[in-house]
Design a protein around this motif. Structure first.
Motif, short mmCIF file in Angstrom:
data_model
loop_
_atom_site.label_atom_id
_atom_site.label_comp_id
_atom_site.label_asym_id
_atom_site.label_seq_id
_atom_site.Cartn_x
_atom_site.Cartn_y
_atom_site.Cartn_z
N LYS A 1 0.85 -1.21 0.00
CA LYS A 1 0.00 0.00 0.00
C LYS A 1 0.88 1.26 0.00
O LYS A 1 0.60 2.21 -0.73
CB LYS A 1 -0.92 0.01 1.23
CG LYS A 1 -2.09 -0.96 1.11
CD LYS A 1 -3.29 -0.50 1.91
CE LYS A 1 -3.30 -1.09 3.28
NZ LYS A 1 -4.53 -0.91 4.02
N GLN B 1 -3.07 -0.51 -5.00
CA GLN B 1 -4.46 -0.39 -4.57
C GLN B 1 -5.24 -1.61 -5.05
O GLN B 1 -4.76 -2.38 -5.87
CB GLN B 1 -5.08 0.87 -5.17
CG GLN B 1 -4.42 2.12 -4.66
CD GLN B 1 -4.93 3.35 -5.39
OE1 GLN B 1 -5.70 3.26 -6.33
NE2 GLN B 1 -4.47 4.51 -4.95
N LYS B 2 -6.46 -1.68 -4.55
CA LYS B 2 -7.35 -2.77 -4.96
C LYS B 2 -7.41 -2.87 -6.50
O LYS B 2 -7.56 -1.84 -7.17
CB LYS B 2 -8.76 -2.48 -4.41
CG LYS B 2 -9.71 -3.59 -4.65
CD LYS B 2 -11.10 -3.24 -4.17
CE LYS B 2 -12.07 -4.17 -4.88
NZ LYS B 2 -13.45 -3.80 -4.79
N ASP C 1 -5.02 -3.53 -8.56
CA ASP C 1 -3.70 -3.43 -9.21
C ASP C 1 -3.05 -4.80 -9.29
O ASP C 1 -3.22 -5.62 -8.39
CB ASP C 1 -2.77 -2.51 -8.41
CG ASP C 1 -3.15 -1.04 -8.57
OD1 ASP C 1 -3.89 -0.72 -9.51
OD2 ASP C 1 -2.70 -0.23 -7.72
N ILE D 1 -5.43 -6.97 0.49
CA ILE D 1 -5.80 -5.60 0.08
C ILE D 1 -6.55 -5.57 -1.25
O ILE D 1 -6.84 -4.50 -1.77
CB ILE D 1 -4.56 -4.68 0.03
CG1 ILE D 1 -3.54 -5.17 -1.01
CG2 ILE D 1 -3.91 -4.59 1.42
CD1 ILE D 1 -2.35 -4.23 -1.20
N ALA E 1 -5.39 -6.61 -4.14
CA ALA E 1 -4.53 -6.55 -5.34
C ALA E 1 -4.54 -7.94 -5.97
O ALA E 1 -4.93 -8.92 -5.34
CB ALA E 1 -3.12 -6.15 -4.95
N GLU F 1 -9.58 -6.15 3.31
CA GLU F 1 -10.57 -5.56 2.40
C GLU F 1 -11.74 -6.53 2.22
O GLU F 1 -11.53 -7.73 2.04
CB GLU F 1 -9.86 -5.36 1.06
CG GLU F 1 -10.51 -4.46 0.07
CD GLU F 1 -10.38 -2.98 0.40
OE1 GLU F 1 -11.32 -2.26 0.07
OE2 GLU F 1 -9.35 -2.58 0.97
#
Ligand code: PRX
Length: 690
Positions: free
Chosen positions: A157, A162-163, A165, A187, A189, A283
């Motif tokens: 991060k 980010q989410k 990626d 997260i 990714a 997440e």
């Protein structure tokens, strides 16, 4: 599909019982119609708590295909921890390549693989890192792995991930690699692990296609006592990858420290993780958000990035891991695959960790420091299940059995084989010598695309026959269909045809990254309404399945899947090669090796020098295992009038099976076949002399 040997009255009675047993779960999981109600209370995760677990496997299989929503809904609610319950079990249409499991649900895979186990057994070893040097293994507990994962997730991060990626992982099988996969999962990714034996160009191709933002690697790795520089390969790859913003570099060895973390993109990973917080919120991801991309070879074009998603994949790998291997609490699960392949993803990482198992990360080779390595490891780590590839078994059985027998293998309960057909000799050696005839051997058939095992024996089932070299029966939710030449389903027994799977299952791939059309055309167009595997299979008189091999131009070299088109593309890049054709050729240990037929321009260098360059070219463009073992220089290739190379003729020439060459009437000039047969004779003579 009726389970063999089950009377319809008994089956009906069982199904009725199942309905009653499932009723508390069934009520809150609405089916296709009616108002959607969310699940109110969920059973503890990670265990197969419901009464379903007491049913015989054949009844479970029957339920899974007669009422898949019931079966998978109960399984998903029972085995996984949800952040938001799913609203429906599935919404799939194979004709359109639409695969959607557990819509509306929110979940985090890393929570299911780590946090839930830290709550109940934080100090159990999650990983045993069996490093290259025997006796230097490192244990990582669930608590430690969670902290490592969180620190790495926070590091990602902090470096802009980010989410959604993509993150490339170019690491050996190691705790860091597992933490990297789980950190991405934490997260949101999307990881794409690239086998650390792939060349810089192959790595670059994958990074470019996935547009990875970050690459995770280490200075060098050690395998079979030899160091392999990874960072240098990454440096060469990222030069042509503008999407990469950071390269996070770990120090695996002291010797390689100088090579690490010097370039402008490089970040020393250990320092960054030390500075990062040890806790990272998970997440809440949609059931169908992508979890990872894994590139694999097809019969045409460049390797394709298969997309696997969250909940269905996790459920399927955990269920197969438990049932196919007869996993029990406290087991040490020894899958010796590299995490760079789907076997490593599903049965080194996700399936075992979701089930709270202790999973072995094997970093070495089967013959280092000697051919007893696997069995010495089994003794030292008290391995319960050993899961490996036939190619390694074929190599090991050529040594004396004393390499096996001198080690205590009493901890073993199940043996497994994967990736290629297991021949009778290897099957018997594995079963009789390694397993002392007392461990069931599961020959598991599946693919990168299927996410988990689809056809295998069921060792935990009482009285289940385990027959040599048979991939046996479909797993829960799997309905195999064999298709005939006219595309019609073949009924009855003792038949062979194209192997298709007639209904969706939660573990299957969802797409090809950024090319959904290719996904549909490859897998769902050949036999509308079904998933086409690319393999042929035979159904025996007893209704068991045996895989007969690929039906396309994909070959299997030491268990590594390779598209012959990829090798041809590499060869054709040489200025001396106007065209080439590559086919699979049988090899006693590797299963198959590439056999290249090359046309050379007259005026460019001497053939031996060109052939040396061609070998190097394939190693740099793909990997060492893809280098053809045989090169036959020919004047022309056999082509149809429409310009297609007739590879089946080349396969026959290579294997000297030229007695029946089949129909040659579509060839543009049939005399080319005799030319090639003559060239092959000369080649064989030379080969014999040398
Ligand atoms: O041809 C089949 C063969 O391996 C192919 C899938 O390769 P990959 O996606 O790399 O996944 C390998 C690990 C799951 C299949 O299309 N294959 C896999 N398992 C078997 C097999 N062939 C025969 N018997 C098996 N048990």
């Amino acid at each position: 599909m009726a389970a063999a040997g089950v009377s319809s009255t008994r089956t009906l009675r069982t199904l009725r019982t199942v309905r009653i047993l499932l009723s508390p779960l069934r009520a809150p999981i609405p089916n296709r119609t009616g108002p959607l109600r969310l699940l109110s209370s969920l059973p503890p995760p990670g265990t197969w708590t419901s009464e379903l677990s007491r049913l015989p496997h054949r009844d479970l299989h029957r339920l899974s295909v007669t009422d898949p929503d019931q079966f998978w809904g109960a399984a998903a609610a029972d085995r996984l921890r949800w952040m938001k319950p799913f609203e429906r079990v599935q919404d799939c249409d194979l004709n359109r390549g639409k695969i959607n499991w557990f819509p509306g649900g929110r979940i985090n895979v890393s929570v299911n693989c780590l946090d839930v186990h830290v709550e109940t057994h934080p100090d159990r070893a999650a990983l045993i890192w069996e490093r290259d040097e025997p006796g230097t293994e490192v244990r990582v507990t669930y608590r430690e792995l969670l902290e490592m994962t969180c620190r790495l997730a926070n590091t990602l991060k902090a470096h802009g991930v980010q989410k959604g990626d993509r993150v490339a992982v170019y690491l050996p099988t190691s705790p860091l690699a597992v933490a990297a996969m789980l950190a991405c999962a934490r997260i949101g990714a999307v990881h794409t692990v690239v086998f650390a034996g792939f060349s810089a160009e192959a790595l670059a191709g994958r990074i470019q296609d996935a547009e990875c933002k970050v690459v995770l690697t280490c200075d060098e790795t050690v395998r079979g006592g030899r160091s392999v520089p990874l960072k240098a390969t990454v440096d060469a790859a990222v030069r042509s990858c503008p999407s990469v913003r950071h390269v996070l570099v770990s120090r695996r060895t002291d010797g390689g420290a100088t090579a690490a973390a010097v370039g402008p993109l490089d970040v020393p990973l250990e320092e960054a993780m030390k500075a990062a917080a040890p806790v990272c919120p998970a997440e809440a991801l949609d059931s169908e958000d992508p979890l990872f991309l894994l590139y694999t070879s097809g019969s045409t074009g460049r390797p394709k990035g298969l997309v696997h998603s969250q909940a269905g994949y996790l459920l399927y790998t955990s269920l197969t891991h438990q049932y196919v291997f007869d996993h029990r609490d406290g087991d040490v699960f020894g899958c010796v695959a590299d995490i760079g392949w789907i076997t490593g993803h599903s049965y080194v990482v996700y399936g075992p960790l979701c089930n709270g198992a202790t999973t072995v990360l094997f970093e070495s080779t089967p013959v280092y420091p000697n051919p007893g390595r696997y069995w010495e490891m089994v003794q030292r780590l008290r391995v319960s299940q050993f899961y490996g590839a036939p190619t390694a078994l074929r190599l090991l059985l050529s040594y004396d059995d004393s390499w096996v027998k001198k080690y205590d293998r009493s901890s073993l309960r199940t043996l497994g084989s994967v990736g290629e057909p297991i021949n009778h000799e290897a099957w018997h050696w594995f079963h009789d010598v390694v397993g002392e005839g007392r461990c069931p051997l599961v020959d598991t058939w599946w693919q990168t695309e299927t996410g988990g095992i689809c056809i295998a024996p069921r060792p935990a089932e009482e009285g289940a026959p385990v027959v040599p070299a048979m991939a046996m029966r479909p797993f829960f939710g799997i309905e195999p269909v064999l298709m005939g030449e006219q595309g019609q389903p073949l009924s009855g027994q003792s038949v062979d045809g194209a192997l298709c799977l007639a209904r969706p299952w939660p573990g299957m791939a969802r797409s090809i990254f950024r090319d959904h059309q290719r996904f549909i055309e490859t897998y769902f167009t050949p036999y509308p309404g079904c998933y086409f595997t690319g393999d042929g299979a035979w159904r025996s008189e007893d209704g068991f399945y045996q895989i007969t091999g690929r039906m396309d131009d994909v070959i299997n070299v030491s268990g590594h899947r390779l598209g012959t088109a990829e090798v041809e593309d590499a060869l054709d890049e040489h200025p001396a090669v106007p065209e080439s054709a590559v086919v699979g050729f049988p090899h006693p240990i590797k299963g198959e090796v590439p056999f290249a037929f090359v046309v050379l321009k007259d005026d460019l260098g001497s053939p031996p020098a060109v052939l040396r360059q061609l070998r190097e070219l394939v190693a740099t463009k793909i990997a060492k295992y893809a280098v053809p073992e045989h090169f036959l220089v020919v004047e022309r290739l056999p082509k149809t009038r429409s310009g297609k190379i007739m590879r089946r003729v080349l396969r026959k020439v290579a294997t000297e099976a030229t007695g029946d060459l089949g129909d040659l009437s579509t060839l543009d000039d049939p005399s080319v076949v005799q030319e090639i047969i003559q060239a092959h004779r000369r080649y064989r003579e030379q080969h014999r002399k040398s």
